[in-house]
Design a protein around this motif. Structure first.
Motif, PDB file in Angstrom:
ATOM      1  N   SER A 113     -51.308  22.578-103.470  1.00  0.00           N
ATOM      2  CA  SER A 113     -50.657  21.357-103.940  1.00  0.00           C
ATOM      3  C   SER A 113     -49.764  20.751-102.867  1.00  0.00           C
ATOM      4  N   TYR A 114     -49.656  21.437-101.714  1.00  0.00           N
ATOM      5  CA  TYR A 114     -48.928  20.933-100.546  1.00  0.00           C
ATOM      6  C   TYR A 114     -47.460  20.650-100.832  1.00  0.00           C
ATOM      7  N   GLU A 115     -46.835  21.511-101.614  1.00  0.00           N
ATOM      8  CA  GLU A 115     -45.395  21.388-101.802  1.00  0.00           C
ATOM      9  C   GLU A 115     -44.691  21.878-100.530  1.00  0.00           C
ATOM     10  N   PRO A 116     -43.672  21.168-100.044  1.00  0.00           N
ATOM     11  CA  PRO A 116     -42.956  21.618 -98.838  1.00  0.00           C
ATOM     12  C   PRO A 116     -42.349  22.997 -99.038  1.00  0.00           C
ATOM     13  N   VAL A 117     -42.467  23.842 -98.018  1.00  0.00           N
ATOM     14  CA  VAL A 117     -41.942  25.201 -98.096  1.00  0.00           C
ATOM     15  C   VAL A 117     -40.429  25.199 -97.904  1.00  0.00           C
ATOM     16  N   TYR A 118     -39.936  24.427 -96.933  1.00  0.00           N
ATOM     17  CA  TYR A 118     -38.507  24.411 -96.632  1.00  0.00           C
ATOM     18  C   TYR A 118     -37.840  23.343 -97.511  1.00  0.00           C
ATOM     19  N   VAL A 119     -37.542  23.738 -98.732  1.00  0.00           N
ATOM     20  CA  VAL A 119     -37.069  22.790 -99.737  1.00  0.00           C
ATOM     21  C   VAL A 119     -35.717  22.196 -99.345  1.00  0.00           C
ATOM     22  N   ALA A 120     -34.782  23.029 -98.906  1.00  0.00           N
ATOM     23  CA  ALA A 120     -33.435  22.538 -98.606  1.00  0.00           C
ATOM     24  C   ALA A 120     -33.445  21.527 -97.465  1.00  0.00           C
ATOM     25  N   SER A 121     -34.153  21.824 -96.380  1.00  0.00           N
ATOM     26  CA  SER A 121     -34.170  20.908 -95.240  1.00  0.00           C
ATOM     27  C   SER A 121     -34.892  19.612 -95.580  1.00  0.00           C
ATOM     28  N   ASN A 122     -35.990  19.695 -96.339  1.00  0.00           N
ATOM     29  CA  ASN A 122     -36.698  18.476 -96.730  1.00  0.00           C
ATOM     30  C   ASN A 122     -35.880  17.636 -97.697  1.00  0.00           C
ATOM     31  N   THR A 123     -35.111  18.280 -98.562  1.00  0.00           N
ATOM     32  CA  THR A 123     -34.222  17.552 -99.455  1.00  0.00           C
ATOM     33  C   THR A 123     -33.174  16.786 -98.658  1.00  0.00           C
ATOM     34  N   LEU A 124     -32.606  17.439 -97.647  1.00  0.00           N
ATOM     35  CA  LEU A 124     -31.606  16.781 -96.801  1.00  0.00           C
ATOM     36  C   LEU A 124     -32.215  15.585 -96.074  1.00  0.00           C
ATOM     37  N   LEU A 125     -33.423  15.745 -95.541  1.00  0.00           N
ATOM     38  CA  LEU A 125     -34.072  14.648 -94.825  1.00  0.00           C
ATOM     39  C   LEU A 125     -34.373  13.470 -95.755  1.00  0.00           C
ATOM     40  N   CYS A 126     -34.736  13.752 -97.003  1.00  0.00           N
ATOM     41  CA  CYS A 126     -34.988  12.684 -97.964  1.00  0.00           C
ATOM     42  C   CYS A 126     -33.703  11.930 -98.292  1.00  0.00           C
ATOM     43  N   LYS A 168     -62.293  35.414-112.830  1.00  0.00           N
ATOM     44  CA  LYS A 168     -60.889  35.367-112.438  1.00  0.00           C
ATOM     45  C   LYS A 168     -60.759  34.699-111.068  1.00  0.00           C
ATOM     46  N   VAL A 169     -60.502  33.393-111.075  1.00  0.00           N
ATOM     47  CA  VAL A 169     -60.368  32.623-109.839  1.00  0.00           C
ATOM     48  C   VAL A 169     -59.121  31.758-109.937  1.00  0.00           C
ATOM     49  N   VAL A 170     -58.310  31.761-108.877  1.00  0.00           N
ATOM     50  CA  VAL A 170     -57.120  30.905-108.829  1.00  0.00           C
ATOM     51  C   VAL A 170     -57.040  30.240-107.458  1.00  0.00           C
ATOM     52  N   ASN A 171     -56.255  29.199-107.390  1.00  0.00           N
ATOM     53  CA  ASN A 171     -55.995  28.525-106.124  1.00  0.00           C
ATOM     54  C   ASN A 171     -54.926  29.273-105.340  1.00  0.00           C
ATOM     55  N   GLY A 172     -55.128  29.381-104.053  1.00  0.00           N
ATOM     56  CA  GLY A 172     -54.085  29.929-103.203  1.00  0.00           C
ATOM     57  C   GLY A 172     -52.982  28.910-102.990  1.00  0.00           C
ATOM     58  N   GLU A 173     -51.728  29.365-103.004  1.00  0.00           N
ATOM     59  CA  GLU A 173     -50.581  28.491-102.799  1.00  0.00           C
ATOM     60  C   GLU A 173     -49.664  29.096-101.752  1.00  0.00           C
ATOM     61  N   TYR A 174     -48.795  28.243-101.171  1.00  0.00           N
ATOM     62  CA  TYR A 174     -47.808  28.728-100.223  1.00  0.00           C
ATOM     63  C   TYR A 174     -46.961  29.828-100.871  1.00  0.00           C
ATOM     64  N   LEU A 175     -46.762  30.923-100.145  1.00  0.00           N
ATOM     65  CA  LEU A 175     -45.876  32.023-100.549  1.00  0.00           C
ATOM     66  C   LEU A 175     -46.340  32.761-101.800  1.00  0.00           C
ATOM     67  N   MET A 176     -47.586  32.577-102.189  1.00  0.00           N
ATOM     68  CA  MET A 176     -48.125  33.358-103.303  1.00  0.00           C
ATOM     69  C   MET A 176     -48.249  34.819-102.874  1.00  0.00           C
ATOM     70  N   LYS A 177     -48.006  35.740-103.811  1.00  0.00           N
ATOM     71  CA  LYS A 177     -48.103  37.166-103.529  1.00  0.00           C
ATOM     72  C   LYS A 177     -49.090  37.818-104.488  1.00  0.00           C
ATOM     73  N   TYR A 178     -49.687  38.903-104.017  1.00  0.00           N
ATOM     74  CA  TYR A 178     -50.484  39.733-104.918  1.00  0.00           C
ATOM     75  C   TYR A 178     -49.875  41.123-104.899  1.00  0.00           C
ATOM     76  N   VAL A 179     -49.348  41.559-106.029  1.00  0.00           N
ATOM     77  CA  VAL A 179     -48.645  42.837-106.140  1.00  0.00           C
ATOM     78  C   VAL A 179     -49.660  43.929-106.470  1.00  0.00           C
TER      79      VAL A 179
END
Length: 342
Positions: A113-126, A168-179
């Motif tokens: 979904s291309y959500e920005p990873v660095y939320v705080a810095s992108n919020t500041l830039l916005c 069982k199929v899902v989309n890969g996302e930034y910072l997703m983990k498999y435990v």
């Protein structure tokens, strides 16, 4: 359990973990088999990278896959595979060959979904963009997010070109983990995935807050009697644009060089006080750049350690005038080597 039996952390506990029996200083013998569970086969995680269809035939027909197909130890398969390969019947049949148990994760240009990873810095830039978009453009990750997200495919609801598609199929996302531990509760963890980033809402909330003071965006030279900070009282001075807005608007599309070439010598001077990395070296100080607009004031871009000393080396007795006319200190990010000089 080892702590309950009085086995201290250290070599004795390490020997127990290796399957050895140990004797405590009290003379009590602790048997490893009473504490360590039986060895068992660990889970299998498969990562498949198939960059294009030219690799497909050799991939799906490789005999080594027979050891993993229908293997209950295979818990998760990550497919670093473009959509044109995933959508081919041959690849879909290959995925189904592993049976219904594995969790499949599709990672390609259409999955995120291309959500920005660095939320705080992108919020500041916005927020900075809301103050003045001419000086502070929106970050590329925000600008291209909506365009790139428009082509997103939900692989959990994907309708294959053939009748074969894993359960069982899902989309890969930034910072997703498999435990994987414990195996009995192996699962996908999305708790650390970036949240939905709505820059329009961020800017709207910012503009409605008391912190929003768009002086640069709404100021014209007529708002003040003089551009010289020394001739205006601090209680009445309204900052003037450091570079005339008409100059900025006409320069778009022609490059920074054309803009700078039109500026007179006493309009802008750029001094690189530090161009080093995270620590100073004999030849480079930590990051800091001074923009000297002469009578209109100065801007410091980052203030790494030693910035004041660099100013004094450069301007000598005029350093106090530089600091007195300092209008903005801009910190690019909050690492210490960009702000410790304050």
């Amino acid at each position: 359990m080892a702590a309950t039996l009085g086995v201290p952390v250290g070599p004795l506990r390490g020997r127990l973990a290796k399957g050895e029996d140990v004797t405590l200083p009290s003379g009590v013998t602790i048997r490893s088999r009473d504490l360590v569970s039986e060895s068992r086969t660990g889970p299998i995680i498969i990562i498949i990278a198939c960059p294009d269809e030219s690799y497909l035939h050799s991939l799906v027909n490789n005999p080594r896959w027979q050891a993993y197909k229908q293997n209950p130890s295979v818990l998760c398969i990550a497919h670093l595979t473009p959509h044109d390969v995933v959508s081919s019947p041959a690849y879909q049949s290959f995925m189904c060959g592993f049976g219904p148990a594995p969790q499949h994760i599709i990672v390609n240009a259409h999955s995120s979904s291309y959500e920005p990873v660095y939320v705080a810095s992108n919020t500041l830039l916005c927020k900075m963009n809301a103050v003045d978009p001419s000086f502070f453009p929106l970050p590329r990750t925000v600008l291209e997010r909506s365009k790139m997200s428009s082509g997103r495919i939900d692989y959990s609801q994907f309708v294959p070109s053939s009748s074969s598609w894993p359960e069982k199929v899902v989309n890969g996302e930034y910072l997703m983990k498999y435990v994987v531990n414990p195996i009995e509760s192996a699962r996908i963890d999305t708790a650390t995935c970036p949240p939905l980033f709505d820059h329009t809402k961020i800017q709207a909330d910012f503009k409605s807050s008391p912190a929003f003071t768009p002086t640069i965006a709404n100021t014209t030279p007529s708002d003040v009697s003089s551009g010289d900070p020394s001739t205006n009282s601090s209680s009445t001075t309204v900052p003037v644009p450091l570079i005339p807005r008409h100059t900025l608007s006409h320069s778009r599309g022609r490059g920074v060089e054309d803009l700078l070439a039109k500026l007179p010598r006493d309009h802008l001077e750029i001094t690189f006080l530090g161009t080093g990395s995270s620590s100073a070296s004999p030849y480079r100080n930590e990051t800091s750049i001074l923009l000297n607009f002469f009578k209109k004031g100065n801007i410091l871009l980052d203030v790494g350690g030693g910035t004041l000393q660099q100013l004094r080396r450069t301007y000598g007795v005029d350093t106090d005038d530089i600091l007195r006319h300092l209008r903005v200190i801009w910190i690019s990010h909050m690492h210490m080597d960009h702000q410790i000089g304050t």
